[in-house]
Design an enzyme around this catalytic site. Structure first.
Site: not given
Ligand SMILES: *Cc1c(COP(=O)(O)O)cnc(C)c1O
Length: 477
Positions: A117
């Site tokens: 993120k």
């Molecule tokens: C947010 C997140 C996901 C999922 O991603 P999306 O964009 O919501 O599909 C997967 N793995 C981790 C570690 C995350 O923080």
């Protein structure tokens, strides 16, 4: 470039207008009127740009196709300031690790909070600061988190002019590492509020505050959740980079396997593929919360109730509905906004589900758009973490393990496959210990963070109290 709503609102907006907004006024999600196509010559040039000028220069190339209301020199500077080796750990920013010939992990988790993120949120922080300064405005970001999103937002917004963050989290329910990451921030503009309740209580408070339009306007409340188009756009860049790193010529195809929850990450892959990037397949990997796997297998999209939403060992994928999914369905329906509105507004509200499985266009999800899916369980996760460690000496986190499991299951013999590494194992140490009997490696900058002083306000799950706190800590308009 103009943006429209998936639910057919007649307004068309420019990038900086939707940057600070969440949903469109009709409840839809913003998408560009059309995806810009990248021709063979441009793709060849971008391969060279990445190689010779680096990730930030590639990011500028991609973003400038979608952002025409920030001067090019400013946008270039924002990209250069965001994607640095200091912040992301390596000059490649998203280096590949080969597990086998043609089978790679793309490292997206070396940013400040050790989850992918950061790739989008760090850019968002710089874009917000730039745009707010240009307008002479302030923004107070209110959010709820059970882990990754909140810390990524705080590390992106800390110290930024014009931005304050009020982040609610369930008191005592995040891992000690996650609590330490967030609560050790001493920046004036970051406010951690630990709510005596569960994550849903936090989310309900955010909703209640956001539904109070007068309060929202008076205190300039905004959000940074995953439906924000700028976040999705930032993620498109690393599909291009991953493709170039994994291939030697643009005649090759590369498939991506993506650990998925809210469908934001893999939706960026869909956008890249629509732009003409030679992506073979986009493989959606879910955990036990298999809303998306069910859709891609059967054509039924069924929102889960809280009793059917499981707490798993890949917690950032524990979702009851996939908030970005409407973007893909809009494209799948041939961009029919009336139909999209009918499915996501009426059908989901009345029945909690819709079914496309019997319609000919459902076959296009796999055929024309390249989507397939698979799921993983806690036992699969443990097995995958163990076998990747034993065979390759690499420790993957629980979310990435879901991706590796599904990718191995689905990979065809001649298929080049990139699994997106969405977090580092240190964030989920307990499951790693369960799988391989030892602690994951801790990056040196995180030594001893659990012992740092903490800045957090504990509060009861009370909307009025949260509003009062916000009111006391920022100026009203
Ligand atoms: C947010 C997140 C996901 C999922 O991603 P999306 O964009 O919501 O599909 C997967 N793995 C981790 C570690 C995350 O923080």
């Amino acid at each position: 470039m103009l943006y429209l709503s998936t639910r057919g609102h007649p307004a068309r907006k420019r990038f900086c207008e939707i940057l600070l907004e969440g949903l469109a006024p009709d409840g839809g999600l913003y998408l560009p009127e059309a995806y810009p196509r990248v021709d063979a010559t441009t793709l060849e040039r971008w391969r060279t740009v990445l190689k010779e000028q680096g990730y930030a220069a590639l990011a500028f190339e991609v973003l400038s196709l979608y952002i025409d209301d920030i001067p090019a020199s400013d946008l270039r500077a924002l990209c250069a300031k965001t994607y640095t080796a200091e912040v992301f750990g390596t000059p490649e920013i998203v280096p590949l690790k080969a597990l086998e010939q043609g089978f790679y992990l793309e490292a997206l988790s070396n940013g400040p909070t050790l989850a992918f993120k950061d790739m989008a949120m760090q850019l968002l922080g710089n874009l917000f600061e730039y745009e707010l300064a240009r307008r002479g405005e302030q923004l107070n970001i209110l959010g709820a988190t059970s882990g990754d999103t909140g810390s990524a937002a705080e590390y992106a917004m800390r110290g930024k002019q014009g931005v304050r963050v009020f982040m609610l989290s369930p008191h005592g329910r995040m891992s000690p590492f996650q609590q330490a990451q967030m609560f050790s921030l001493m920046d004036e503009n970051i406010h951690n509020i630990a709510v005596e309740g569960v994550f849903d209580d936090c989310q309900d408070i955010v909703k209640a505050v956001s539904n109070d339009l007068e309060f929202k306007r008076r205190y300039r409340i905004g959000t940074v959740n995953s439906i924000n188009w700028a976040r999705l756009l930032a993620q498109v860049v690393y599909y291009f980079a991953g493709y170039f790193y994994a291939s030697s010529a643009n005649s090759q195809q590369v498939s991506f396997c993506v650990p998925s929850g809210n469908f934001g990450n893999v939706c960026a892959g869909h956008v890249a593929r629509q732009m003409g990037l030679p992506i073979g397949r986009l493989i959606v990997a879910t955990n036990e919360n298999d809303v998306l796997d069910e859709f891609f297998r059967t054509g039924t999209y069924r929102v889960r109730g809280s009793a059917d939403t499981y707490e798993t060992s890949s917690p950032s994928m524990d979702i009851s509905k996939a908030s970005n999914f409407e973007r893909f369905v809009f494209d799948l329906l041939g961009r029919d906004a009336d139909r999209t509105r009918q499915l996501f507004d009426a059908e989901l509200r009345l029945h909690g589900r819709f079914e496309l499985g019997s319609e000919p266009l459902f076959a296009q999800a796999a055929g024309r758009y390249g989507f397939t899916s698979g799921k993983s369980t806690h036992a699969d996760r443990l097995n995958t973490i163990r076998s990747v460690f034993e065979r390759h000496g690499v420790v993957v986190d629980t979310h990435t393990a879901d991706g590796v499991k599904v990718a191995l299951e689905q990979r065809q013999s001649d298929e080049t496959m990139v699994v997106l590494e969405t977090a580092l194992p240190i964030k989920f140490a307990e499951t790693i210990r369960e799988a391989i009997g030892r602690d994951p490696q801790r990056p040196s900058q995180f030594e001893g963070i659990e012992n740092l002083p903490k800045r957090v306000r504990v509060m009861s799950a009370d909307v009025v109290a949260v509003k009062r706190y916000i009111g006391e800590h920022c100026q009203a308009a």
